[in-house]
Design a protein around this motif. Sequence first.
Motif, PDB file in Angstrom:
ATOM      1  N   GLY A   1       0.807  -1.211   0.000  1.00  0.00           N
ATOM      2  CA  GLY A   1       0.000   0.000   0.000  1.00  0.00           C
ATOM      3  C   GLY A   1       0.840   1.260   0.000  1.00  0.00           C
ATOM      4  O   GLY A   1       1.937   1.285   0.513  1.00  0.00           O
TER       5      GLY A   1
ATOM      6  N   GLU B   1       0.805   5.588   0.878  1.00  0.00           N
ATOM      7  CA  GLU B   1       0.239   6.405   1.936  1.00  0.00           C
ATOM      8  C   GLU B   1      -1.164   6.896   1.619  1.00  0.00           C
ATOM      9  O   GLU B   1      -1.970   7.114   2.510  1.00  0.00           O
ATOM     10  CB  GLU B   1       1.160   7.590   2.225  1.00  0.00           C
ATOM     11  CG  GLU B   1       2.429   7.178   2.939  1.00  0.00           C
ATOM     12  CD  GLU B   1       3.287   8.367   3.316  1.00  0.00           C
ATOM     13  OE1 GLU B   1       2.766   9.496   3.382  1.00  0.00           O
ATOM     14  OE2 GLU B   1       4.481   8.149   3.551  1.00  0.00           O
TER      15      GLU B   1
ATOM     16  N   GLY C   1      -3.449   5.252  -0.130  1.00  0.00           N
ATOM     17  CA  GLY C   1      -4.399   4.142  -0.161  1.00  0.00           C
ATOM     18  C   GLY C   1      -4.954   3.879   1.222  1.00  0.00           C
ATOM     19  O   GLY C   1      -4.418   4.342   2.230  1.00  0.00           O
ATOM     20  N   SER C   2      -6.050   3.127   1.280  1.00  0.00           N
ATOM     21  CA  SER C   2      -6.662   2.840   2.569  1.00  0.00           C
ATOM     22  C   SER C   2      -7.245   1.439   2.586  1.00  0.00           C
ATOM     23  O   SER C   2      -8.046   1.098   1.712  1.00  0.00           O
ATOM     24  CB  SER C   2      -7.778   3.839   2.862  1.00  0.00           C
ATOM     25  OG  SER C   2      -8.496   3.457   4.014  1.00  0.00           O
ATOM     26  N   PRO C   3      -6.886   0.622   3.596  1.00  0.00           N
ATOM     27  CA  PRO C   3      -7.499  -0.701   3.698  1.00  0.00           C
ATOM     28  C   PRO C   3      -8.992  -0.614   4.006  1.00  0.00           C
ATOM     29  O   PRO C   3      -9.720  -1.563   3.799  1.00  0.00           O
ATOM     30  CB  PRO C   3      -6.727  -1.380   4.834  1.00  0.00           C
ATOM     31  CG  PRO C   3      -6.071  -0.288   5.585  1.00  0.00           C
ATOM     32  CD  PRO C   3      -5.898   0.853   4.630  1.00  0.00           C
ATOM     33  N   ALA C   4      -9.469   0.557   4.489  1.00  0.00           N
ATOM     34  CA  ALA C   4     -10.894   0.726   4.775  1.00  0.00           C
ATOM     35  C   ALA C   4     -11.734   0.639   3.503  1.00  0.00           C
ATOM     36  O   ALA C   4     -12.949   0.463   3.574  1.00  0.00           O
ATOM     37  CB  ALA C   4     -11.125   2.054   5.482  1.00  0.00           C
ATOM     38  N   THR C   5     -11.085   0.748   2.335  1.00  0.00           N
ATOM     39  CA  THR C   5     -11.789   0.605   1.060  1.00  0.00           C
ATOM     40  C   THR C   5     -12.498  -0.744   0.999  1.00  0.00           C
ATOM     41  O   THR C   5     -13.582  -0.847   0.438  1.00  0.00           O
ATOM     42  CB  THR C   5     -10.800   0.731  -0.120  1.00  0.00           C
ATOM     43  OG1 THR C   5     -10.143   1.989  -0.021  1.00  0.00           O
ATOM     44  CG2 THR C   5     -11.491   0.620  -1.459  1.00  0.00           C
TER      45      THR C   5
ATOM     46  N   ASN D   1      -9.255  -2.677   8.256  1.00  0.00           N
ATOM     47  CA  ASN D   1      -8.036  -2.143   8.863  1.00  0.00           C
ATOM     48  C   ASN D   1      -6.797  -2.929   8.440  1.00  0.00           C
ATOM     49  O   ASN D   1      -5.799  -2.948   9.152  1.00  0.00           O
ATOM     50  CB  ASN D   1      -8.195  -2.128  10.385  1.00  0.00           C
ATOM     51  CG  ASN D   1      -7.207  -1.213  11.070  1.00  0.00           C
ATOM     52  OD1 ASN D   1      -6.736  -0.254  10.467  1.00  0.00           O
ATOM     53  ND2 ASN D   1      -6.883  -1.520  12.311  1.00  0.00           N
TER      54      ASN D   1
ATOM     55  N   THR E   1      -3.426  -4.766   1.682  1.00  0.00           N
ATOM     56  CA  THR E   1      -3.130  -3.347   1.494  1.00  0.00           C
ATOM     57  C   THR E   1      -3.837  -2.874   0.233  1.00  0.00           C
ATOM     58  O   THR E   1      -4.071  -3.645  -0.694  1.00  0.00           O
ATOM     59  CB  THR E   1      -1.620  -3.081   1.341  1.00  0.00           C
ATOM     60  OG1 THR E   1      -1.132  -3.817   0.224  1.00  0.00           O
ATOM     61  CG2 THR E   1      -0.850  -3.473   2.576  1.00  0.00           C
TER      62      THR E   1
ATOM     63  N   SER F   1      -3.551   3.885  -3.624  1.00  0.00           N
ATOM     64  CA  SER F   1      -4.438   4.988  -3.999  1.00  0.00           C
ATOM     65  C   SER F   1      -5.095   4.767  -5.358  1.00  0.00           C
ATOM     66  O   SER F   1      -6.163   5.311  -5.627  1.00  0.00           O
ATOM     67  CB  SER F   1      -3.677   6.314  -3.984  1.00  0.00           C
ATOM     68  OG  SER F   1      -2.581   6.246  -4.869  1.00  0.00           O
TER      69      SER F   1
END
Length: 166
Positions: free
Chosen positions: A37, A39, A41-45, A76, A102, A105
């Motif tokens: 991943g 910075e 990007g988000s695992p919450a996706t 998370n 991960t 973006s």
Amino acid sequence: MFKFRVMLVALAATAVIAAGQVGVAQASPVLHCTNGGDEAGSPATLAGTYTFSFFGAYTTGVPPIAGTGSVTLNGNGKVTGGIIRCNQYTQYNTPITGGCYTINSDGTGFIAITTALPVCHQFDGVDLGIAVSQPGGVQFQFSSDGGLVNSDTGYYDVFSGTANRP
């Protein structure tokens, strides 16, 4: 007498190395999800339970691999459970025991899945390259990553599929 001592030391060293290799072979896969991943990007996706199906092949002359299952992602970066039902020669049911993921973006990422039993009766765990294909993380496409990108699982059948969150 000197040759005898050298041989004993060599045998003892071989036994220690062999015991260490057995211990390593039985250890859980090492997960490396921090390498996938960025910075932004988000695992919450991805969060929730996803059902999936997949299809692929290992090599010429071996029956194709196909399967279904479910995987639960906690939003998370952790895989928390699920099952892989795989058909290759016969049906195998493999519980998912954990893992990590991960998301970059650009919507791509990686999932490393650990399992309680060998997947399709071959290797423990699966590494997947993924692409989030629907807004809100409702769907993602996946494929085997063809190597040890995320973990030391060693699973190398070539397959791809789709996962959907109801």
